[in-house]
Write an enzyme that holds these catalytic residues in place. Structure first.
Site, short mmCIF file in Angstrom:
data_model
loop_
_atom_site.label_atom_id
_atom_site.label_comp_id
_atom_site.label_asym_id
_atom_site.label_seq_id
_atom_site.Cartn_x
_atom_site.Cartn_y
_atom_site.Cartn_z
N ASP A 6 46.81 43.30 28.38
CA ASP A 6 48.25 43.50 28.36
C ASP A 6 48.63 44.96 28.27
OD1 ASP A 6 48.21 44.19 25.70
OD2 ASP A 6 49.36 42.46 25.02
N ASN B 159 60.32 49.00 27.16
CA ASN B 159 61.59 48.38 27.54
C ASN B 159 62.76 48.95 26.72
OD1 ASN B 159 61.03 46.60 29.68
ND2 ASN B 159 60.14 45.09 28.29
N GLU C 135 54.05 40.55 29.41
CA GLU C 135 53.29 41.71 29.90
C GLU C 135 51.79 41.45 29.86
OE1 GLU C 135 54.81 41.42 27.02
OE2 GLU C 135 53.95 42.70 25.44
#
Ligand SMILES: [Mg+2]
Length: 314
Positions: free
Chosen positions: A184, A192, A228
């Site tokens: 990940d 974000n 993710e």
């Protein structure tokens, strides 16, 4: 939708449509070839055996199949195509001069989608072929959408679950080693928060492409596991091979140089990876191998991110 619109709807480019014409009389092939040569890639076979091997090798999008042939008949060919998972979705249209009801019923029973009678009418043949090609493309498109992640275009979770079960059974049957890589993006929530979700999406797409390009063998699969997280299935790959590939992936993502000021890895987006390798045995399951890879991913995070950890289960 017409054929051109359908072709344009696929997330991946689709090559020219292929039609296979099968008839023991070359003169009949020639007539059909005239009808389709401008529109499609035309493959030809003069025997049932040849038709089956062409279907297995080249996967035509539709088959026009003569019924009466020496050796394997059209019905034999159709039965074999429908019995093989690799070829059973190819629509078959019988081309026959015997337009007796019994024959047509049998043809439908063994899986044909339509009939055309000789001598052929080019306009009718062309219209029917286009109709069945459109139906075939629609079902291909549905399958593609159902199995791919809408954002990153790599395989989705559903496809991953299916492929993992298939790879596990194959490895178990053949006593071969199977590796999984779970990975990940590091500190993606902070990415974000700082850069916004649109940049987050663009980042996921770029990373997915980098992962996909790192994997070169046709049976290796990269899938988006969720959020993710991505996962790779590496059949017939030992721990060393999987570690090597994980390093290629980690380097490829770093080389994208996507700015990430909250990252621990030098200001760029990075990934952590967990690898688990096993020859499937009776006590184990695909889920236990996946859990082991996930455990290694957790170790990689704890050890400081931007790295891979691996375990070999014996
Ligand atoms: Mg014939």
């Amino acid at each position: 939708m017409n054929l051109e619109q359908l072709l344009a709807s696929f997330p991946h480019p689709v090559g020219p449509l292929r039609i296979l014409i099968v008839d023991d009389q070359p003169v009949n092939i020639r007539v059909l070839h005239q009808v389709f040569r401008g529109e499609f890639e035309v493959l030809m076979a003069t025997s049932g055996e040849q038709a089956i091997s062409l279907c297995q090798e080249l996967r035509p999008d539709i088959v026009l199949l003569d019924v009466v042939m020496p050796g394997l008949s059209g019905h034999d060919v159709c039965r074999r195509l429908k019995a093989d998972p690799d070829t059973r979705d190819i629509p078959v249209i019988f081309v026959t001069s015997q337009n007796q009801d019994g024959d047509e019923a049998l043809g439908f029973e063994i899986g044909a989608v339509d009939f055309i009678t000789k001598p052929i009418n080019p306009i009718i043949v062309s219209a029917r072929v286009r109709t069945h090609l459109a139906l075939k493309l629609q079902s291909d498109l549905l399958r593609t959408i159902a199995m791919n992640d809408g954002l990153t275009k790599v395989a989705n979770r559903r496809k991953f679950d299916e492929e993992l079960a298939i790879s596990w059974r194959a490895a178990q049957r053949e006593g071969r080693v199977l590796s999984l890589v779970m990975l990940d993006l590091d500190s993606f929530k902070q990415f974000n928060d700082r850069y916004g979700h649109q940049q987050g999406d663009a980042c996921l797409v770029a990373v997915a492409n980098a992962l996909n390009q790192s994997v070169r063998r046709p049976h290796d699969l990269v899938a988006r596991y969720g959020g993710e997280e991505f996962v790779c299935i590496l059949p017939d790959t030992d721990s060393q091979g999987a570690i090597k590939l994980a390093e290629v992936m980690r380097t490829a993502v770093k080389a994208l140089e996507i700015e990430h000021l909250d990252s621990a890895a030098g200001g760029f987006v990075s990934i952590s990876l967990g690898i688990a390798t096993q020859i499937p045995n009776t006590g184990a399951s695909p889920q236990s191998l996946l859990a082991a890879a996930d455990g290694q991913l957790y170790q990689a995070k704890r050890a400081g991110r931007d790295r891979a950890c691996a375990i070999e289960i014996v």
